[in-house]
Design a protein around this motif. Sequence first.
Motif, PDB file in Angstrom:
ATOM      1  N   ILE B 221       0.690  -1.643  -0.005  1.00 36.17           N
ATOM      2  CA  ILE B 221       0.237   0.223   0.057  1.00 36.17           C
ATOM      3  C   ILE B 221       0.567   1.243  -0.038  1.00 36.17           C
ATOM      4  N   ARG B 222       2.051   1.155   0.764  1.00 40.38           N
ATOM      5  CA  ARG B 222       3.106   2.258   0.619  1.00 40.38           C
ATOM      6  C   ARG B 222       3.326   2.809  -0.565  1.00 40.38           C
ATOM      7  N   ALA B 223       3.531   1.860  -1.514  1.00 38.17           N
ATOM      8  CA  ALA B 223       4.378   1.934  -2.502  1.00 38.17           C
ATOM      9  C   ALA B 223       3.405   2.364  -3.514  1.00 38.17           C
ATOM     10  N   LEU B 224       2.136   2.327  -3.219  1.00 39.79           N
ATOM     11  CA  LEU B 224       1.169   2.623  -4.500  1.00 39.79           C
ATOM     12  C   LEU B 224       0.980   4.678  -4.298  1.00 39.79           C
ATOM     13  N   SER B 225       0.265   5.243  -5.279  1.00 41.82           N
ATOM     14  CA  SER B 225       0.738   6.342  -5.530  1.00 41.82           C
ATOM     15  C   SER B 225      -0.557   6.527  -5.175  1.00 41.82           C
ATOM     16  N   VAL B 226      -0.589   8.262  -4.925  1.00 43.56           N
ATOM     17  CA  VAL B 226      -1.965   8.783  -4.729  1.00 43.56           C
ATOM     18  C   VAL B 226      -3.211   8.037  -5.312  1.00 43.56           C
ATOM     19  N   GLU B 227      -3.025   8.285  -6.795  1.00 43.93           N
ATOM     20  CA  GLU B 227      -3.673   7.565  -7.433  1.00 43.93           C
ATOM     21  C   GLU B 227      -4.658   6.252  -7.048  1.00 43.93           C
ATOM     22  N   GLY B 228      -3.931   5.282  -6.893  1.00 50.72           N
ATOM     23  CA  GLY B 228      -3.912   4.003  -6.597  1.00 50.72           C
ATOM     24  C   GLY B 228      -4.073   3.958  -5.266  1.00 50.72           C
ATOM     25  N   ARG B 229      -3.985   5.262  -4.166  1.00 51.94           N
ATOM     26  CA  ARG B 229      -3.879   4.479  -3.548  1.00 51.94           C
ATOM     27  C   ARG B 229      -6.023   4.951  -3.099  1.00 51.94           C
ATOM     28  N   ASP B 250       4.640  10.686   3.012  1.00 48.44           N
ATOM     29  CA  ASP B 250       5.027  12.390   1.671  1.00 48.44           C
ATOM     30  C   ASP B 250       4.875  11.754   0.565  1.00 48.44           C
ATOM     31  N   VAL B 251       4.191  10.935  -0.106  1.00 47.75           N
ATOM     32  CA  VAL B 251       3.438  10.285  -1.492  1.00 47.75           C
ATOM     33  C   VAL B 251       2.571  11.762  -0.971  1.00 47.75           C
ATOM     34  N   THR B 252       1.547  11.662  -0.088  1.00 50.99           N
ATOM     35  CA  THR B 252       0.598  12.109   0.003  1.00 50.99           C
ATOM     36  C   THR B 252       0.771  14.286  -0.363  1.00 50.99           C
ATOM     37  N   PHE B 253       2.600  13.922   0.658  1.00 47.99           N
ATOM     38  CA  PHE B 253       1.735  15.439   0.762  1.00 47.99           C
ATOM     39  C   PHE B 253       2.294  15.862  -0.466  1.00 47.99           C
ATOM     40  N   GLU B 254       3.422  15.014  -0.807  1.00 43.93           N
ATOM     41  CA  GLU B 254       4.123  15.848  -2.566  1.00 43.93           C
ATOM     42  C   GLU B 254       2.489  15.799  -3.505  1.00 43.93           C
ATOM     43  N   TYR B 255       1.366  15.361  -3.568  1.00 39.96           N
ATOM     44  CA  TYR B 255       0.745  15.056  -4.074  1.00 39.96           C
ATOM     45  C   TYR B 255      -0.359  16.318  -4.159  1.00 39.96           C
ATOM     46  N   LEU B 256      -0.827  16.498  -2.838  1.00 41.80           N
ATOM     47  CA  LEU B 256      -0.939  17.806  -2.496  1.00 41.80           C
ATOM     48  C   LEU B 256      -0.658  18.441  -3.018  1.00 41.80           C
ATOM     49  N   LYS B 257       1.017  19.139  -2.468  1.00 41.23           N
ATOM     50  CA  LYS B 257       1.482  20.587  -2.501  1.00 41.23           C
ATOM     51  C   LYS B 257       0.656  20.871  -3.639  1.00 41.23           C
ATOM     52  N   GLY B 258       1.109  22.254  -3.802  1.00 38.39           N
ATOM     53  CA  GLY B 258       0.629  23.657  -4.753  1.00 38.39           C
ATOM     54  C   GLY B 258      -1.467  23.071  -5.095  1.00 38.39           C
ATOM     55  N   ARG B 259      -1.526  22.482  -4.742  1.00 41.54           N
ATOM     56  CA  ARG B 259      -3.577  22.371  -5.567  1.00 41.54           C
ATOM     57  C   ARG B 259      -4.152  23.606  -4.548  1.00 41.54           C
ATOM     58  N   PRO B 260      -4.396  23.851  -5.893  1.00 45.63           N
ATOM     59  CA  PRO B 260      -5.414  24.946  -6.085  1.00 45.63           C
ATOM     60  C   PRO B 260      -5.831  25.350  -4.249  1.00 45.63           C
ATOM     61  N   ALA B 270       2.839  24.406   8.545  1.00 40.51           N
ATOM     62  CA  ALA B 270       1.854  23.636   9.696  1.00 40.51           C
ATOM     63  C   ALA B 270       0.759  22.749   9.329  1.00 40.51           C
ATOM     64  N   ALA B 271       0.317  23.215   7.702  1.00 33.57           N
ATOM     65  CA  ALA B 271      -0.507  20.857   7.763  1.00 33.57           C
ATOM     66  C   ALA B 271       0.127  20.422   7.623  1.00 33.57           C
ATOM     67  N   VAL B 272       1.600  20.380   7.108  1.00 31.47           N
ATOM     68  CA  VAL B 272       2.062  19.048   7.413  1.00 31.47           C
ATOM     69  C   VAL B 272       2.502  18.658   8.376  1.00 31.47           C
ATOM     70  N   ALA B 273       2.940  19.352   8.970  1.00 32.50           N
ATOM     71  CA  ALA B 273       3.318  19.013  10.541  1.00 32.50           C
ATOM     72  C   ALA B 273       2.486  18.342  11.088  1.00 32.50           C
ATOM     73  N   TYR B 274       1.021  18.934  11.639  1.00 30.73           N
ATOM     74  CA  TYR B 274       0.016  18.685  11.963  1.00 30.73           C
ATOM     75  C   TYR B 274      -0.364  17.169  11.423  1.00 30.73           C
ATOM     76  N   TRP B 275      -0.582  16.970  10.065  1.00 33.24           N
ATOM     77  CA  TRP B 275      -0.545  15.584   9.491  1.00 33.24           C
ATOM     78  C   TRP B 275       0.400  14.290   9.487  1.00 33.24           C
ATOM     79  N   ARG B 276       2.119  14.623   9.809  1.00 37.62           N
ATOM     80  CA  ARG B 276       2.929  13.886  10.167  1.00 37.62           C
ATOM     81  C   ARG B 276       2.434  13.136  11.861  1.00 37.62           C
TER      82      ARG B 276
END
Lengths: 202, 481
Positions: B221-229, B250-260, B270-276
């Motif tokens: 599961i860890r190895a999946l992209s966000v799309e796969g998850r 990190d895969v999730t954060f990478e996917y979300l970063k910069g989304r509108p 701050a959000a990433v720190a909480y999500w961790r």
Amino acid sequence: MKAVGQIAGKAIPFGRKNIDTDIIIPAKWLKTITRTGLGQGAFESLRGDADNLFDDPRYKGAPILIAGDNFGCGSSREHAAWALADLGIEAVIAPSYSDIFAGNAFKNGLLAVELPQEAIDRLMVVAAEASGDGAPISIDLESQSVTTIFQDRFHFEIDPFRKLCLLQGLDEIGLTLDSEAAIAAHEAKMEEEQPWLVPNLS
Amino acid sequence: MTKTPQALALTLYEKIWNAHVVEQRGDGTAIVFIDRHLVHEVTSPQAFEGLRLAGRKVRRPDLTLAVPDHNLPTTARRDAAGKRIPIADPESAAQLAALEANAPAFGIRYIDAADAMQGIVHVVGPEQGFSLPGTTIVCGDSHTACHGGLGALAFGIGTSEVEHVLASQTLQLKRSKSMEVRVEGEIGPGVTAKDIVLHITGMLGAAGGTGYVIEYTGSAIRALSVEGRLTVSNMAIEHGARAGLIAPDDVTFEYLKGRPMAPKDAAWDAAVAYWRTLATDTGAVYDKVVVIAAADIAPSVTWGTSPEDVLPITGCVPDPMSFTDPAKQVAAQKSLDYMGLHAGMRMVDVEVQNIFIGSCTNSRIEDLRAAAAVLKGRRKAANVKWAIVVPGSGLVKRQAEAEGLDKIFTEAGMEWREPGCSACLGMNPDKVPAGERCASTSNRNFVGRQGPGARTHLLSPAMAAAAAVMGRLADVREMTQ
Ligand code: SF4
């Protein structure tokens, strides 16, 4: 939601068992955009029959429907409760209901009274025989009783929480909104600790 | 299992739940705050009507997003002159018009049908960064669990509940039990996220997750992209779970970063720190644990009319009498009759006339790439009459076109459509004809789901592409080696 206390009037002696939500309101009515107007489609398949009970002048305006076991089984469509309400039904009396239908009925202020089959049999007779008498059957939620003009009296059980909500006309939303202070406190905390939670929707 | 007070180790589910309880009631129900509400045209009109009748407002329009998807035809939305093309079906048109009117009337952000951002609710939410880890997300659609792929507690609700959330931004809920489904090891070639979730559904059964929120864990599961998850979590409901969850990383954060719609700059940090902090603690206890070896998962297909009816593509249609449960024996026989199959038939011998690549399960860019990789330089078989590719959103569509995937599909003889739910459910014009078979990347193979009498085989996008080329269910591994 309007409070439900006493319901008195004529009753439709329907009595059939295992009435599923497809019979109450066929799927083709689900594309509607309102909760009202569904009475037209209620029991559509049965009402094709000229002498069906639902269009019988003797039971015109009846607020009570008497039905058999397992009423409202099948799909979870909330439209079934909406359709009955639109038909003018304020209470159903049956030996049992599907869980989902009972929940949907409650959410929409439709009283689902559970009485054993013997009581149903008797009420069916009363409903049919006294249809000319104005209000042959009365339901009193406060005392949890169903009475007839012939002095019959049946006691029914109901979840105390649901009873309270119905009596006070508290719909689930109204009840939740009573916790306004707690909701507002959560929102304030969220704004303080996680201001980033509000999305940029522009 | 009850926890000792000292054991402060919590699961991801418990952490999200605890962070959202507004008020705990004596009877076990809690008022739970909802961070995100997605609204579409089919399950919302009566909710808005209810608000009007009660004289109520939408409490948090700033946490609500409306987008049409279910009823919308997937044919062109504008004509050559750029004018909107009206919807032919009057009832669909009315539901759409209702949403179009209700959203602004209640101050809700509305994504128009002809907007490039439009798409299936469950594709739009993650793609826009509207759906975030650790949030509670609801929508009047049972596949809302999809957003759990980002680590959000997301689930489908009924129309009364839609109204409840609109009015109060909360729901009255009881806490579910927790289950861990751990998939360990590496998946083999040709095996995708869809095969993982079909395999899980086959193992647990359609009701195996009833009463649970499932957290999918393990190295596969860890190895999946966000799309796969998102694909895995999307089908949590198909094994009965209230919701699915995958811990954000990190895969999730990478996917979300910069989304509108996602947080930016300092707010992002701050959000990433909480999500961790959300990941399940070591020592936390689940009510149930299921372990699956990734190596056991093959490219999979369904043979029946329940999503639990899963087989490896190399398998044969089972004999109904081979099931121990008498109720399942009857159900299996009924399924085979409906599906027009008989026991012992090889799955690779099952001919298909229709191909549907789309739905909130498999219509993201990665899905389209996987299908295109198989279809490149090939054509659909002559017996395949109808083959459509329906991107999950306008943005997916644009991205696919930028990569030239649309050419690969059209050159393969497939139709390239506008985004929407399409043939996932027989509610818009895209339907599978009665008695015909469809290799479909959607999530439900129920009787009549893709249209009255339609026969559905669920599979991955790569497998759907392989079926298109062969004109029958086929093992994608034979085509890629
Ligand atoms: S694609 Fe299918 S499952 Fe997904 S939201 Fe649309 S109808 Fe529901």
